[in-house]
Design a protein around this motif. Structure first.
Motif, PDB file in Angstrom:
ATOM      1  N   THR A 141      80.431 -52.312  -2.169  1.00  0.00           N
ATOM      2  CA  THR A 141      79.508 -51.682  -1.225  1.00  0.00           C
ATOM      3  C   THR A 141      78.793 -52.767  -0.437  1.00  0.00           C
ATOM      4  O   THR A 141      78.123 -53.621  -1.006  1.00  0.00           O
ATOM      5  N   THR A 142      78.960 -52.750   0.879  1.00  0.00           N
ATOM      6  CA  THR A 142      78.218 -53.647   1.750  1.00  0.00           C
ATOM      7  C   THR A 142      77.251 -52.786   2.572  1.00  0.00           C
ATOM      8  O   THR A 142      76.652 -51.861   2.039  1.00  0.00           O
ATOM      9  N   SER A 143      77.083 -53.030   3.859  1.00  0.00           N
ATOM     10  CA  SER A 143      76.096 -52.271   4.637  1.00  0.00           C
ATOM     11  C   SER A 143      76.326 -52.462   6.122  1.00  0.00           C
ATOM     12  O   SER A 143      76.866 -53.485   6.565  1.00  0.00           O
ATOM     13  N   ILE A 144      75.867 -51.506   6.891  1.00  0.00           N
ATOM     14  CA  ILE A 144      75.887 -51.636   8.346  1.00  0.00           C
ATOM     15  C   ILE A 144      75.090 -52.855   8.803  1.00  0.00           C
ATOM     16  O   ILE A 144      75.370 -53.436   9.855  1.00  0.00           O
ATOM     17  N   THR A 145      74.117 -53.281   7.990  1.00  0.00           N
ATOM     18  CA  THR A 145      73.312 -54.443   8.370  1.00  0.00           C
ATOM     19  C   THR A 145      74.131 -55.720   8.422  1.00  0.00           C
ATOM     20  O   THR A 145      73.738 -56.696   9.074  1.00  0.00           O
ATOM     21  N   ALA A 146      75.282 -55.744   7.757  1.00  0.00           N
ATOM     22  CA  ALA A 146      76.164 -56.916   7.837  1.00  0.00           C
ATOM     23  C   ALA A 146      76.686 -57.102   9.254  1.00  0.00           C
ATOM     24  O   ALA A 146      77.026 -58.214   9.661  1.00  0.00           O
TER      25      ALA A 146
END
Length: 282
Positions: free
Chosen positions: A172-177
């Motif tokens: 799980t990463t994020s749109i903030t990346a």
């Protein structure tokens, strides 16, 4: 018209799902089709939020589940019960994934209980809002990276000792990346690191036929939100997304379930984007 949530605040990271109002939607929306029949999955941060939805979703598809969590015992107990209600076995293991020793112990407990390991979901994370970049302390920086990056490395390293051909890792990463966030500079940096981790690890494991992919959620209604932001921000969470609302954990977990299954057999090193309509360069 954008949808809003009630103002609320929690004073502890990573937050408690049972204290949220309304509680997030975590139940799968459709009947299972045995896509993960008799597989065994480890899910870090599996007690609540996206992790809980992934646990229940994978259980509905036939997997037995081990959830790792920090100290949210009440939430973890409920998630175990939810998995068992899907007719699958579940265990919960409390500890800090920022410790390599704990990650090793947790994986060995899973092997002792289930005898195999087919799926690893690296999901646990923390974030801390800071208004000014100069206010990010060394302690906060190290803590955020230890949970969000080191924890993924440690748990993966230990899990790979037991994963065989056909296994799958989902991060799980994020749109903030991709977009950044001026109040979450250290958190966004860890999420960018996970994108690079996913792509690099997929190349390292392709010959072993172990797939590695990721999911980059947008604004999702999880305990991390009231545990991070002030009540006014919480109430508006997700309003700026094209769909003008926060997503629910079960709208993200379906991506994890898909990537862990053989339906995604020709995908590795990729990132899915359940983010409410924001177009990002992936």
């Amino acid at each position: 018209m954008s949808e809003t949530m009630p103002e609320q605040r929690q004073d502890q990271q990573p937050g408690h799902e049972h204290a949220m109002h309304p509680e997030p939607d975590f139940m799968p929306r459709f009947a299972g089709t045995s896509r993960l029949k008799d597989k065994v999955a480890i899910i870090s941060g599996g007690d609540s939020g996206i992790g809980r939805a992934v646990a229940v979703g994978m259980a509905r598809e036939g997997a037995d589940i081990a959830i790792l969590y920090l100290n949210e015992h009440k939430d973890a107990e409920k998630t175990v019960k939810l998995v068992e209600e899907e007719g699958r076995r579940a265990i919960s293991i409390a500890g800090d994934i920022g410790s390599e020793a704990f990650c090793g112990e947790a994986v060995e407990k899973v092997m002792a209980e289930f005898g195999r390991l087919d799926i690893l979901v690296n999901n646990a994370a923390e974030q801390h809002v800071v208004e000014e970049p100069l206010e990010i302390s060394q302690e906060q920086l190290e803590r955020t990276f230890r949970t969000n990056v080191f924890g993924y490395f440690f748990l993966t390293k230990m899990a790979l000792r037991h994963m065989k051909e056909g296994a799958a890792i989902v991060n799980t990463t994020s749109i903030t990346a991709y977009k950044g966030n001026k109040m979450l500079i250290d958190y966004a940096s860890t999420r960018g690191a996970i994108v690079a981790f996913t792509r690099s690890l997929s190349q390292a494991l392709v010959d072993k036929k172990i797939r590695v992919n990721a999911v980059a959620p947008g604004p999702i209604w999880t305990p991390l939100i009231p545990a991070s932001f002030d009540p006014e921000h919480v109430a508006k969470h997700g309003a700026s997304a094209p769909m003008q609302r926060a997503g629910q954990p079960n709208e993200v977990a379906s991506c994890h379930v898909f990537l862990a299954s053989e339906e995604a057999s020709y995908m590795t090193g990729q990132v899915l984007h359940p983010n409410g309509g924001t177009v990002v360069n992936s």
